[in-house]
Scaffold this active site. Structure first.
Site, PDB file in Angstrom:
ATOM      1  N   TYR A  54       0.835  -1.196   0.000  1.00 36.15           N
ATOM      2  CA  TYR A  54       0.000   0.000   0.000  1.00 36.15           C
ATOM      3  C   TYR A  54       0.876   1.255   0.000  1.00 36.15           C
ATOM      4  O   TYR A  54       1.540   1.573   0.985  1.00 36.15           O
ATOM      5  CB  TYR A  54      -0.926   0.024   1.216  1.00 36.15           C
ATOM      6  CG  TYR A  54      -1.814  -1.185   1.370  1.00 36.15           C
ATOM      7  CD1 TYR A  54      -2.159  -1.986   0.279  1.00 36.15           C
ATOM      8  CD2 TYR A  54      -2.327  -1.536   2.612  1.00 36.15           C
ATOM      9  CE1 TYR A  54      -2.988  -3.100   0.434  1.00 36.15           C
ATOM     10  CE2 TYR A  54      -3.158  -2.644   2.770  1.00 36.15           C
ATOM     11  CZ  TYR A  54      -3.467  -3.420   1.674  1.00 36.15           C
ATOM     12  OH  TYR A  54      -4.283  -4.512   1.835  1.00 36.15           O
ATOM     13  N   SER A 205     -12.660  -5.122   2.340  1.00 34.99           N
ATOM     14  CA  SER A 205     -13.698  -4.499   1.505  1.00 34.99           C
ATOM     15  C   SER A 205     -15.098  -4.977   1.907  1.00 34.99           C
ATOM     16  O   SER A 205     -15.904  -5.352   1.053  1.00 34.99           O
ATOM     17  CB  SER A 205     -13.454  -4.785   0.016  1.00 34.99           C
ATOM     18  OG  SER A 205     -12.266  -4.178  -0.433  1.00 34.99           O
ATOM     19  N   GLY A 208     -17.945  -3.295   0.110  1.00 35.61           N
ATOM     20  CA  GLY A 208     -17.909  -3.257  -1.349  1.00 35.61           C
ATOM     21  C   GLY A 208     -17.187  -2.048  -1.891  1.00 35.61           C
ATOM     22  O   GLY A 208     -17.625  -1.437  -2.859  1.00 35.61           O
ATOM     23  N   ARG A 209     -16.050  -1.690  -1.256  1.00 41.61           N
ATOM     24  CA  ARG A 209     -15.253  -0.522  -1.657  1.00 41.61           C
ATOM     25  C   ARG A 209     -16.098   0.751  -1.646  1.00 41.61           C
ATOM     26  O   ARG A 209     -15.953   1.629  -2.493  1.00 41.61           O
ATOM     27  CB  ARG A 209     -14.617  -0.750  -3.027  1.00 41.61           C
ATOM     28  CG  ARG A 209     -13.792  -2.037  -3.074  1.00 41.61           C
ATOM     29  CD  ARG A 209     -13.107  -2.261  -4.397  1.00 41.61           C
ATOM     30  NE  ARG A 209     -12.573  -3.611  -4.469  1.00 41.61           N
ATOM     31  CZ  ARG A 209     -11.445  -4.022  -3.898  1.00 41.61           C
ATOM     32  NH1 ARG A 209     -10.722  -3.168  -3.209  1.00 41.61           N
ATOM     33  NH2 ARG A 209     -11.039  -5.275  -4.000  1.00 41.61           N
ATOM     34  N   GLY A 210     -16.986   0.801  -0.672  1.00 49.07           N
ATOM     35  CA  GLY A 210     -17.823   1.982  -0.497  1.00 49.07           C
ATOM     36  C   GLY A 210     -19.181   1.892  -1.164  1.00 49.07           C
ATOM     37  O   GLY A 210     -20.086   2.666  -0.846  1.00 49.07           O
ATOM     38  N   PHE A 211     -19.347   0.965  -2.100  1.00 50.40           N
ATOM     39  CA  PHE A 211     -20.598   0.903  -2.863  1.00 50.40           C
ATOM     40  C   PHE A 211     -21.780   0.592  -1.949  1.00 50.40           C
ATOM     41  O   PHE A 211     -22.874   1.149  -2.122  1.00 50.40           O
ATOM     42  CB  PHE A 211     -20.492  -0.181  -3.945  1.00 50.40           C
ATOM     43  CG  PHE A 211     -21.471   0.007  -5.078  1.00 50.40           C
ATOM     44  CD1 PHE A 211     -21.066   0.538  -6.293  1.00 50.40           C
ATOM     45  CD2 PHE A 211     -22.808  -0.339  -4.935  1.00 50.40           C
ATOM     46  CE1 PHE A 211     -21.968   0.727  -7.330  1.00 50.40           C
ATOM     47  CE2 PHE A 211     -23.719  -0.164  -5.960  1.00 50.40           C
ATOM     48  CZ  PHE A 211     -23.296   0.375  -7.167  1.00 50.40           C
TER      49      PHE A 211
END
Length: 333
Positions: A54, A205, A208-211
């Site tokens: 990262y 995640s 959902g990566r923010g979704f």
């Protein structure tokens, strides 16, 4: 607070994924990130997850600054890091994998220095090197355990066969994989195996990566520079897939309103119900989201609500793969 065992420590089931503080999700701000890390500690977070990949070491260095600031509180904190992925200089999204014994030792020494610690509490093989037997990689990690440089061994995104082989060499404390309402590939094989072997599952995640928060703006995501926001490369965030998946999230929003919690809290609470030793590491760079995510531990779901969510987010209902094919080829080996 819901505490569960991870790498020999009882920690809250909600930890903090730190990746986005260094790259993949827009602009970075070290001052803001350090303030977020300190606020997380004050709120009760004790599990902090990073990797040498990262920001090409930047994220570990950031955690190292945080660890220096917290002093004696370090003993209450679980620091998890990973090794095994490095970047092709010509393409930051082309992942190169290495798991040889010498590389394991070299990577660990570099991470210890960046993290400013004498021991990494939980050290993951980030991806399996197809050219190196997993027995060699885990054997090198077992030597690091004996030397006191790492506390426990973890694997990330690996197959049941690889997990069994690794666990035969040295006990594996945790498996880290993508797991959320819209990424449920591991439910049929990995969850039962983790339970059988007594291995914790750490879900990355989980939103959902923010979704799954319902707060993403389609135009903002799709018009972003791919070099700054990784999501522009992901099939689920593209074109009609985005619109289709958003309709599922609207159902999630409706249910969360009825239950008196946020959409993110409902998504996390559902996950925490799936396995007795499951941990989630939602990531954020902002203090504003810390308390809500952490409080997901307090959301109570009955069997009917849990089953309903599982049905709505059946894997067949999700539009688009979780990664492009080029990245999927390196997962679950």
């Amino acid at each position: 607070m819901m505490k569960r065992m991870l790498a020999g420590k009882m920690v809250p089931a909600v930890g903090l994924g730190c990746m986005g503080m260094s790259e993949f999700y827009g602009e970075t701000d070290d001052t803001q990130s350090l303030a977020t890390l300190e606020a997380a500690l004050d709120l009760g977070y004790r599990h902090f997850d990073t990797s040498d990949m990262y920001g090409s070491g930047h994220n570990e260095e950031l955690l190292g600054k945080f660890i220096k600031r917290i002093g004696a509180k370090r003993q209450d904190v679980l620091i998890a890091s990973k090794f095994g992925i490095y970047r092709d200089p010509s393409d930051k999204y082309k992942l190169l994998i290495e798991g040889s014994r010498d590389y394991v030792k070299k990577a660990c020494e570099a991470s210890l220095k960046r993290l400013n610690v004498e021991q990494i509490d939980l050290y993951y093989v980030h991806r399996r090197d197809p050219n190196t037997p997993i027995e060699e990689t885990v054997g090198a990690l077992a030597e690091l355990v004996k030397e006191g440089k790492i506390g426990a061994i973890g694997l990330s995104e690996m197959s049941p066969e690889t997990l069994r082989k690794a666990h035969a060499v040295h006990p594996i404390a945790a498996l880290q994989s993508e797991y959320s309402l819209w990424s449920r590939d591991l439910e049929q094989t990995m969850l039962p195996l983790c339970e059988q072997l007594g291995i914790a599952l750490v879900a990355y995640s989980p939103l959902g990566r923010g979704f799954l928060t319902g707060k993403l703006d389609k135009n903002q995501i799709q018009q972003s520079d791919a070099a700054a926001d990784f999501r522009t490369k992901l099939p689920r965030f593209q074109g009609e897939n985005f619109d289709h998946n958003l309709e599922l999230v609207k159902t999630l929003e409706k249910m969360s309103a009825e239950l008196g919690c946020s959409t993110a809290q409902l998504a996390l609470a559902w996950l925490l119900d799936q396995y007795a030793n499951l941990h989630v590491i939602p990531g954020t760079k902002r203090i504003a989201y810390l308390e809500g995510n952490f409080s997901a531990q307090n959301v109570q779901l009955d069997a009917a609500a849990s089953a309903m969510l599982g049905k709505i987010f059946d894997p067949s209902a999700i539009a688009g793969k979780r990664y492009p094919d080029a990245i999927l080829q390196g997962t679950n080996l």
